[in-house]
Motif scaffolding. Structure first.
Motif, short mmCIF file in Angstrom:
data_model
loop_
_atom_site.label_atom_id
_atom_site.label_comp_id
_atom_site.label_asym_id
_atom_site.label_seq_id
_atom_site.Cartn_x
_atom_site.Cartn_y
_atom_site.Cartn_z
N HIS A 72 0.80 -1.19 0.11
CA HIS A 72 0.11 0.04 -0.22
C HIS A 72 1.10 1.29 0.06
O HIS A 72 0.51 2.31 -0.66
N LEU A 73 1.94 1.22 0.60
CA LEU A 73 2.91 2.61 0.72
C LEU A 73 3.52 2.67 -0.76
O LEU A 73 3.54 4.01 -1.09
N ILE A 74 3.63 1.62 -1.40
CA ILE A 74 4.35 1.55 -2.90
C ILE A 74 3.54 2.31 -3.81
O ILE A 74 3.48 3.05 -4.66
N ILE A 75 1.98 1.80 -3.45
CA ILE A 75 1.13 2.29 -4.57
C ILE A 75 0.46 3.45 -4.16
O ILE A 75 -0.40 4.14 -4.81
N GLY A 76 0.79 4.15 -3.11
CA GLY A 76 0.49 5.37 -2.61
C GLY A 76 -0.71 5.72 -2.00
O GLY A 76 -1.31 6.71 -1.61
N SER A 77 -1.01 4.59 -1.15
CA SER A 77 -2.32 4.48 -0.29
C SER A 77 -1.84 4.68 1.17
O SER A 77 -1.75 3.16 2.05
N LYS A 78 -1.37 5.51 1.67
CA LYS A 78 -0.78 5.73 3.07
C LYS A 78 -1.68 5.36 4.28
O LYS A 78 -1.44 4.62 5.08
N THR A 79 -3.10 5.60 3.66
CA THR A 79 -4.08 5.65 4.69
C THR A 79 -4.32 4.13 4.85
O THR A 79 -4.57 3.62 5.95
N GLN A 80 -4.44 3.20 3.96
CA GLN A 80 -4.58 1.78 4.06
C GLN A 80 -3.56 1.21 4.77
O GLN A 80 -3.49 0.40 5.52
N ALA A 81 -2.19 1.85 4.44
CA ALA A 81 -1.09 1.18 4.86
C ALA A 81 -0.96 1.03 6.56
O ALA A 81 -0.44 0.17 7.00
N ILE A 82 -1.37 2.49 7.07
CA ILE A 82 -1.21 2.59 8.56
C ILE A 82 -2.32 1.80 9.35
O ILE A 82 -2.08 1.28 10.20
N LYS A 83 -3.25 1.48 8.63
CA LYS A 83 -4.38 0.52 8.90
C LYS A 83 -3.80 -0.88 9.11
O LYS A 83 -4.34 -1.48 10.00
N GLU A 84 -3.19 -1.40 7.98
CA GLU A 84 -2.48 -2.65 7.97
C GLU A 84 -1.29 -2.66 9.03
O GLU A 84 -1.45 -3.58 9.84
N ILE A 85 -0.79 -1.62 9.20
CA ILE A 85 0.32 -1.57 10.48
C ILE A 85 -0.41 -1.72 11.64
O ILE A 85 0.15 -2.54 12.55
N ALA A 86 -1.44 -1.16 12.05
CA ALA A 86 -2.33 -1.24 13.09
C ALA A 86 -2.64 -2.41 13.15
O ALA A 86 -2.58 -3.06 14.71
N LYS A 87 -3.09 -3.36 12.28
CA LYS A 87 -3.60 -4.82 12.48
C LYS A 87 -2.29 -5.71 12.91
O LYS A 87 -2.48 -6.46 13.65
N VAL A 88 -1.15 -5.19 12.28
CA VAL A 88 -0.01 -5.91 12.80
C VAL A 88 0.28 -5.86 14.50
O VAL A 88 0.57 -6.39 14.96
N CYS A 89 0.12 -4.48 14.89
CA CYS A 89 0.18 -4.15 16.26
C CYS A 89 -0.93 -5.06 17.08
O CYS A 89 -0.20 -5.37 18.00
N GLN A 90 -1.77 -5.07 16.55
CA GLN A 90 -2.92 -5.82 17.31
C GLN A 90 -2.49 -7.31 17.58
O GLN A 90 -2.71 -7.66 18.67
#
Length: 584
Positions: A331-349
């Motif tokens: 998501h970071l590569i394709i330019g979707s930072k919003t979705q990227a940080i949500k995915e990172i939050a799932k990692v944290c969970q």
């Protein structure tokens, strides 16, 4: 009296089994019956087996690890004095070792396992299983030398016993440990060649052979990806994808081992499917095919959700974690930072639910947060996270990746002194890695440094080297980056034609990936070039593209910065600053 007592405890055992197997199971009554059996002081065999049954139920259905451990210790000690009681003796030892390890007593676990391994030499199944279990503790403690040594003992034991299937599992496991340890490519390739020959010559059950082939091919593909050989590995990846299809089409009886001694498998079929998806995601990411990576990721995560509903095993959480990490990068590569940080939050969970998993993935998490911070132009947070990754990383290639990106942060901020301080870590001539992609990336960073310091001829030399290595293995994103920067250098040197020859294919590649940041950079150079050429239609087209890319990225940037998950960029320790969310 003896017969009467026998009748009592046999009745209680039967009643306990009835409570256990009813739907839903009545575990409390089952435990009470088994405890009553012990109160009758039954014969040693019955007593030992009952202690083991109680421990297994307590482990499976309660959190009373202390009581479970007490029962396992009694089962283990009692069984030591009973001849020919292998199933209870070694199961008790194995489960006791697991419990010791889970509660922080890995030394106690190793003592029990070593003693049990000594006693089990006449029992092929248990001897192999106990060696595997002891080796696994070595891996979890990052003691790869001990783990590899134990697996070699397993190879030699199975050779003497003539158990070819188990011998191959030990050999393939040893290769896996070599990969984790970061052994030289030559050592790993030598063992992989040997394993391939042995797998092809194996004449056991078809299902077992296919299982061994998948294990071998996963190791081969991962080894090649670790070396940055994205193009070279394509035939092996296709073979792996075909092999996993073959396994899923086999009937259950074709997959089951042919003898009790061989009751082993690397992973169950469903988990193997998820692993092959993950390996395919890794390949697509390195090759720069983001849409394909996302397609594989979606399929794998869907499969994991189904499997977790039945059995929430640790391996599934680990696979889910790696898929989410890759998805965030995608998501970071394709330019979707919003979705990227949500995915990172799932990692944290996932990580906050498992301290061991957090320990193992802390450096990867810091790196993800750092790259996200870079994409948000927050150099302070990026530096904070990259330094945290460098402090916690036990993986050499991740350490290099973090240093390369930290160097880019310093260049962006014109911090020449800080860049020079880490130059030795990212020198392509002395880079401590076997990865061609990381070496190519290090040439790119040197080229970027030369560009910022107006050493354009040095920049061209470094970038041509990066381009040559990236092209050789179809590293499309790195190829695109190198072409754009070369174009920028030619533009700075007043050579617009050569700049155009570089940036045009770069733009085509960036659109194919797709990489929105590279598209933005390319369009910015192209609109300047077309203006110099007096090509108004193309200038207007590039100008419109640049505006569109800018607007998309800016809109996404603002959205991401207002998300509660965005606060994660300043996290380095302690509880995650996560919003209350639904369970993953």
């Amino acid at each position: 009296m003896a017969n009467s007592q026998d009748a009592y405890y046999l009745s209680l055992l039967g009643l306990a089994e009835r409570f256990r197997t009813q739907d839903p199971p009545n575990i409390k009554s089952c435990l009470q019956c088994l405890q009553a059996v012990l109160n009758l002081r039954p014969p040693p065999k019955v007593e030992a087996r009952t202690h083991l049954q109680l421990a297994n139920l307590l482990t499976q259905y309660t959190h009373n690890t202390q009581l479970a451990r007490d029962h396992l210790e009694q089962a283990w000690n009692l069984s030591m004095n009973i001849a020919g009681f292998d199933d209870v003796r070694f199961e008790a030892a194995s489960e006791l070792a697991k419990l010791y390890e889970q509660t922080g007593g890995s030394n106690n676990a190793k003592v029990v396992l070593m003693r049990a391994t000594e006693l089990s030499r006449q029992n092929i199944f248990w001897h192999c299983r106990l060696i595997f279990q002891t080796a696994q503790i070595g891996v979890s403690e990052l003691d790869y030398a001990t783990a590899g040594g134990l697996l070699q003992v397993g190879i030699e034991y199975c050779h003497i016993q003539g158990v070819a299937y188990n011998q191959l599992l030990f050999l393939l496991s040893r290769i896996m440990v070599f990969l984790l340890e970061g052994r030289s490519a030559v050592e790993v390739q030598t063992l992989l060649t040997q394993a391939n020959q042995n797998v092809e010559q194996y004449n056991g059950a078809h299902g077992q052979k296919e299982h061994l082939r998948v294990f071998y091919l996963v190791l081969l593909v991962v080894h090649n990806l670790n070396s940055g050989q994205v193009k070279s590995v394509k035939p092996a990846l296709k073979q792996l994808q075909q092999s996993i299809q073959n396994i899923t089409q086999l009937a259950e009886n074709e997959v089951n081992p042919s003898s009790m001694s061989e009751m082993f498998s690397w992973l169950p079929r469903d988990q193997l499917c998820v692993l092959v998806y993950l390996v395919s995601v890794m390949h697509s990411m390195q090759a720069g095919y983001m849409e394909k990576a996302q397609k594989y990721t979606d399929k794998a995560l869907l499969q994991i959700d189904k499997l977790k509903a039945e059995d929430n095993s640790a391996i599934l959480s680990a696979l889910q974690l790696m898929l989410l990490e890759h998805n965030a990068m995608c998501h970071l590569i394709i330019g979707s930072k919003t979705q990227a940080i949500k995915e990172i939050a799932k990692v944290c969970q996932l990580l906050q639910e498992d301290a061991k998993l957090l320990q193992a993935h802390r450096a990867q998490l810091h790196t993800l947060l750092a790259v996200y911070s870079m994409s948000m132009n927050n150099s302070e947070a990026a530096e904070l996270q990259f330094n945290a990754a460098l402090r916690t990383s036990k993986n050499r290639d991740l350490w290099i990746f973090a240093n390369l990106n930290l160097a880019v942060v310093y260049l962006r901020c014109h911090r020449e002194r800080d860049f020079v301080a880490i130059m030795d870590r990212i020198n392509p001539d002395t880079l401590p890695t076997q990865s061609q992609s990381l070496r190519a990336a290090s040439f790119y960073v040197q080229g970027l440094h030369a560009f910022f310091t107006h050493r354009h001829n040095d920049g061209k030399r470094f970038l041509r080297e990066s381009l040559k290595m990236a092209n050789a293995e179809d590293l499309n994103r790195l190829t695109s980056c190198s072409l754009v920067l070369l174009g920028h250098i030619f533009l700075a040197l007043g050579n617009p034609r050569e700049a155009h020859n570089m940036v045009t294919p770069a733009m085509q590649l960036a659109s194919k990936i797709p990489d929105l940041h590279l598209q933005l950079w390319s369009s910015a150079i192209l609109k300047d070039l077309y203006r110099q050429f007096g090509d108004v239609p193309h200038e207007q087209e590039s100008n419109q593209n640049h505006k569109n890319f800018s607007q998309t990225l800016l809109s996404d940037h603002l959205m991401a910065s207002h998300l509660p998950e965005h606060r994660l960029i300043m996290w380095t320790d302690g509880p995650f600053p996560l919003p209350v969310a639904d369970k993953i």
